[in-house]
Write a protein that holds these residues in place. Structure first.
Motif, short mmCIF file in Angstrom:
data_model
loop_
_atom_site.label_atom_id
_atom_site.label_comp_id
_atom_site.label_asym_id
_atom_site.label_seq_id
_atom_site.Cartn_x
_atom_site.Cartn_y
_atom_site.Cartn_z
N GLY A 245 -8.03 6.42 4.63
CA GLY A 245 -9.46 6.54 4.37
C GLY A 245 -9.50 7.09 3.15
O GLY A 245 -10.55 7.89 2.63
N CYS A 246 -8.43 7.50 2.10
CA CYS A 246 -8.45 8.27 0.83
C CYS A 246 -9.52 7.74 -0.28
O CYS A 246 -9.86 8.42 -0.94
CB CYS A 246 -7.05 8.19 0.30
SG CYS A 246 -6.40 6.80 -0.31
N GLY A 247 -9.52 6.24 -0.26
CA GLY A 247 -10.55 5.85 -1.04
C GLY A 247 -9.83 5.39 -2.37
O GLY A 247 -10.65 4.87 -3.31
N MET A 250 -10.53 1.73 -3.25
CA MET A 250 -12.05 1.33 -3.40
C MET A 250 -12.19 1.77 -5.06
O MET A 250 -12.77 0.89 -5.89
CB MET A 250 -13.04 2.22 -2.60
CG MET A 250 -13.01 2.15 -1.38
SD MET A 250 -13.87 3.06 -0.32
CE MET A 250 -15.67 3.12 -0.78
N ALA A 251 -11.52 2.69 -5.65
CA ALA A 251 -11.75 3.03 -6.70
C ALA A 251 -11.25 2.23 -7.89
O ALA A 251 -11.48 1.93 -9.14
CB ALA A 251 -11.22 4.61 -7.02
N ASN A 252 -9.88 1.55 -7.33
CA ASN A 252 -9.14 0.43 -8.30
C ASN A 252 -9.47 -0.73 -8.18
O ASN A 252 -9.19 -1.51 -8.95
CB ASN A 252 -7.67 0.75 -7.92
CG ASN A 252 -7.36 2.06 -8.49
OD1 ASN A 252 -7.08 1.99 -9.65
ND2 ASN A 252 -7.06 3.08 -7.83
N CYS A 253 -10.43 -1.34 -7.07
CA CYS A 253 -10.84 -2.60 -6.84
C CYS A 253 -11.73 -3.22 -8.34
O CYS A 253 -12.73 -2.64 -8.59
CB CYS A 253 -11.76 -2.76 -5.63
SG CYS A 253 -12.25 -4.48 -5.41
N PRO A 270 -17.47 -1.89 -3.78
CA PRO A 270 -16.48 -2.88 -4.19
C PRO A 270 -15.84 -3.88 -2.99
O PRO A 270 -16.32 -3.68 -1.90
CB PRO A 270 -15.01 -1.96 -4.36
CG PRO A 270 -15.60 -0.78 -4.14
CD PRO A 270 -17.13 -0.60 -3.94
N ALA A 271 -14.84 -4.98 -3.49
CA ALA A 271 -14.55 -5.78 -2.31
C ALA A 271 -13.80 -5.14 -1.02
O ALA A 271 -13.80 -5.53 -0.09
CB ALA A 271 -13.82 -6.99 -2.99
N LEU A 301 -4.39 -5.46 -6.79
CA LEU A 301 -4.40 -4.16 -7.36
C LEU A 301 -4.37 -2.95 -5.92
O LEU A 301 -3.69 -1.96 -6.07
CB LEU A 301 -5.62 -4.03 -8.18
CG LEU A 301 -5.40 -3.82 -9.60
CD1 LEU A 301 -6.80 -3.89 -10.30
CD2 LEU A 301 -4.52 -2.66 -10.03
N CYS A 302 -5.02 -3.04 -4.83
CA CYS A 302 -5.24 -2.27 -3.89
C CYS A 302 -4.09 -1.90 -3.16
O CYS A 302 -3.53 -1.03 -2.89
CB CYS A 302 -6.41 -2.57 -2.84
SG CYS A 302 -6.49 -4.28 -2.51
#
Lengths: 662, 127
Positions: A245-247, A250-253, A270-271, A301-302
């Motif tokens: 759950g670090c996220g 989400m930041a890189n999507c 984000p997706a 990317l994720c």
């Protein structure tokens, strides 16, 4: 030949004042098979029951008829009495000479005659009774809770606290439900997340609770104590056991334009996302409709950025089979769709919003970080108008005929919070009636008026239109008999609530009846509010009817106590008055299975005869643990193969004969 | 000859005023509100109260546009415009009976036009 005893109750004066009990006793004593008849003041009393026990032994009775009140009242009592005297409890018949006779008649002669007829009818039926034995089934010591909102969470915690295993199945990626979307809760105005998230964490940490999030109930089989449920775990494309759950994902999507359902689509996400910061489980999920990698095969990317290798694009839906003793339905609600209400301009004006959208706009974790800005231009609204009963109490067909129950309180809450936070804001509320029954509820609403100066206008809004950038709210003020037009910056609609649409599917899988508004029907409106007609299934929260958080929590705990009471039993005693099929007469036509509301009837191929004469036929088989003895199959069966123990067709016909006999 | 009384208005209005929950949405929507001495919601209330004379004296029966917005918006299925029309009809009929005969209405009328709209238009704009 049976030896029947007849016991006639006076019920004080309830029966004896309208029915000549002596005459009834004399008449019934002469009926065939009757070897004893007597009357007594209160048959259900300790002495009355002792009289029955003594006479059963003294006269060696094989069956008894008690002429008294409705069998709903004391059939159980007299069956126990008979059992204590060594008689089979199903050799007891009740003639209802109170509700169906003395209470509804005035003339003593008429009532006495009818009591005699009812008595002899019961005697006639009893002559065909056979001793029945209730079967026993085991109980799987685990419960299923469908829905992970506050109702499901509370229910699961209570069941777990009693030491039983419980699974929560939640269709969204996190538990928390609607309550997690709320900013503050009435009447104390404490932050919703602050009181909800500790309970969510308790669920995650409990050894007894297993969470199936992003999952749905696929199939339900079995019956009370022994449900077999197939759960579909939808592909998250993220390994739940690895994700921290670090996220970072989400930041890189790069696909950031998905509508954020948690924020009522007021902003984007984000997706790959975690619905909100305190989500349980705190695990990301990929929206396959939005993910570039899943749609085109290019991106990833994720996966590259994930430090623990949790992303798995090849994940598929999984199916899990679990067994349960009891099931609680807590599927919750959603605000209604507003397409039928174009007079309020919801579709055309960004600044006409629903109350749940306002919750997100006021929440610190919402799209505006808790600063109240109107959606169209991110300006502070200076005049805010609330409209209550939008879609509630509407029998025109556009909305819902019921009162949604929570809107008066949350509108007062919103009005108060806005006046508290932004004292320069003018707040108007159009209302039909303000309904605030509940502990400290009316005081709460009055505080909005008296302390916070919220302008409550008795009347309804006829239309909302845009004029020079202002939302013109035109409505009645019935108290001074005027039509008012309030130029507003933001209009908030107290939208009616309805059961979550998933409830229909769940109801059909569990054979729960549903009312015209899609609310699930409890077994008794007053005395069995959390039970269902289907044994072993219980209800909690708004799926049963509109209710607020405190009421939902109470109902969830009530449902939990019913579940615990069920799971505490090692064996369940069934009802022996169930259907059975005569396989020699059954033609395998399937009509009985089609009408059975409980899914108790299945078919099997059976071999009849031996050797060269052997034939295989398809015949109906009733599962006695599932059958509730309603009799729908017996009247449907065209070949007369289906019959009900304790209420056989021959017994009922004999009853009719004796009612009609002169 | 008809017996003109409150029951007559109730009957020809074909609406059950007991269904009204007094929300005022009809008057909140009414475009002719400011021209009316008795407001749409009051017509419903007064009919329920049996105030025959008050209803008959209303000037608003000739301001109602028969736009049917109140009927369209009523959440309870009450039809205030029908009540107003019924009062208007009663006033007319008490004076000189029906001013227009059914056979005068053109044979081809669009089904989508509310019948009430046609009838009230004939009443209001006849010379």
């Amino acid at each position: 030949m049976q030896r029947i005893g007849v016991f006639i109750c006076h019920c004080g004066t309830n029966i004896a004042a309208t029915v000549n009990v002596e005459k009834v006793t004399e008449a019934l004593r002469k009926e065939p098979c009757v070897v004893f008849a007597d009357n007594y003041q209160y048959m259900c009393s300790e002495n009355g029951q002792q009289l029955i026990k003594n006479k059963i032994k003294e006269y060696n009775l094989t069956g008894i008829v008690v002429c008294a009140c409705s069998p709903r009242m004391h059939e159980g009592t007299f069956r126990k009495t008979a059992e204590a005297a060594g008689l089979n409890p199903y050799m007891v018949e009740i003639a209802n000479i109170r509700e169906q006779c003395s209470w509804i008649h005035k003339d003593i002669d008429e009532a006495t005659e009818k009591a005699v007829i009812l008595g002899r009818t019961a005697i006639a039926k009893l002559t065909l009774n056979t001793p029945l034995t209730a079967g026993e089934t085991g109980v799987t010591k685990r419960a299923l809770v469908i829905g992970g909102g506050i109702a499901g969470i509370q229910c699961a915690l209570d069941i777990a606290d009693a030491g039983y295993e419980v699974d929560i199945v939640e269709k969204r990626p996190t538990i928390g439900g609607r309550m997690s979307q709320l900013d503050k809760t009435f009447p104390t105005l404490d932050c919703s997340a602050c009181i909800l998230t500790p309970k969510m964490v308790d669920c995650a940490q409990s050894e007894k609770i297993k969470l199936f999030t992003y999952s749905e109930v696929e199939e339900v089989k079995g019956f009370v104590g022994n449900f077999k449920v197939k759960i579909k775990k939808k592909a998250r494309y993220v390994d739940e056991t690895k994700c921290t759950g670090c996220g970072v994902c989400m930041a890189n999507c790069p696909s950031k334009k998905g509508l954020n359902a948690f924020n009522m689509n007021l902003n984007t996400r984000p997706a790959i996302y975690i619905p909100f910061a305190q989500a349980i489980p705190n695990v990301a999920v990929i929206d396959p409709e939005q993910c570039i990698k899943l749609k085109t095969g290019k991106c990833g990317l994720c996966q590259m950025k994930c430090g623990v290798g949790a992303i798995d694009y090849t994940q598929k839906d999984e199916y899990v089979d679990r067994e349960y003793g009891a099931i609680v339905v807590a599927t919750g609600f959603k605000p209604i769709d507003l397409t039928n209400f174009n007079e309020y301009g919801y579709a055309d004006n960004k600044d006409v919003i629903t109350s749940l959208e306002l919750e997100r706009l006021m929440n610190a974790a919402g799209p505006t970080k808790g600063v109240l800005l109107r959606p169209s231009d991110n300006e502070h609204p200076k005049v805010i108008t609330f409209i209550q009963c939008v879609g509630s109490r509407d029998v025109s067909g556009c909305g819902k005929p019921y009162c949604s129950k929570i809107c008066c309180m949350y509108t007062a809450k919103h009005a108060m919070l806005i006046r508290e936070k932004y004292p320069d804001t003018e707040v108007h509320v159009f209302y039909i009636d303000v309904r605030t029954p509940g502990k400290n509820y009316d005081e709460f609403y009055r505080r909005a008026v008296e302390q916070y100066g919220v302008d409550y206008i008795k009347g309804m809004v006829g239309k909302v239109y845009n004029e020079n950038g202002k939302l013109m709210v035109q409505g009645s003020n019935l108290l001074d008999n005027t039509q008012v037009v309030i130029p507003s910056d933001l209009v908030v609609l107290a939208t009616a609530i309805e059961p979550d649409p998933s409830v229909r599917d769940i109801a059909s899988k569990l054979t729960i009846s549903i009312d015209t508004n899609n609310f699930l029907t409890e077994a008794h409106a007053k005395l069995k509010p959390v039970e269902c007609a289907t044994a072993g299934v219980f209800l909690a929260g708004v799926c049963q009817g509109p209710k607020d958080v405190p009421e939902t929590v109470s109902q969830a705990s009530a449902a939990a106590s019913k579940v615990i009471g069920l799971l505490a039993k090692d064996k369940l005693k069934g009802n022996p008055c169930v259907a059975h099929s005569d396989e020699m007469m059954c033609t395998g036509c399937s009509q009985c299975a089609r009408v059975c509301p409980y899914g108790a009837i299945t078919y099997e191929d059976k071999t009849f005869g031996r050797g060269a004469n052997a034939t295989v036929r398809r015949v109906a088989v009733v599962n006695p643990a599932v059958c509730q003895g309603c009799g729908a199959c017996t009247v449907t069966c065209p070949s007369g193969a289906m019959d009900l123990h304790g209420f056989s067709s021959s017994q009922i016909l004999k009853e009719i004969d004796f009612i009609c006999k002169k | 000859m008809e017996n003109f009384d409150i029951e007559y208005i109730k009957e020809i209005s074909r609406t059950d005023v007991r269904k009204c929950m007094k929300c005022g949405k009809c008057s909140g929507r009414c475009p002719a509100f400011n021209d009316m001495d008795i407001k749409p919601h009051q017509f419903v209330t007064l009919l329920g109260q049996g105030k025959f004379d008050v209803l008959l004296k209303s000037k608003a029966i000739f301001s109602c546009l028969s736009c049917m917005a109140c009927v369209e918006r009523c959440p309870r299925g009450v039809a205030p415009a029908n009540v107003i029309e019924a009062v208007r009809d009663t006033v007319e009929r008490m004076q000189n009976g029906n001013a227009i005969k059914a056979e005068d209405i053109p044979p081809i009328v669009d089904d989508l036009i509310p019948q009430q709209l046609l009838v009230s238009a004939y009443r209001k704009y006849r010379k």
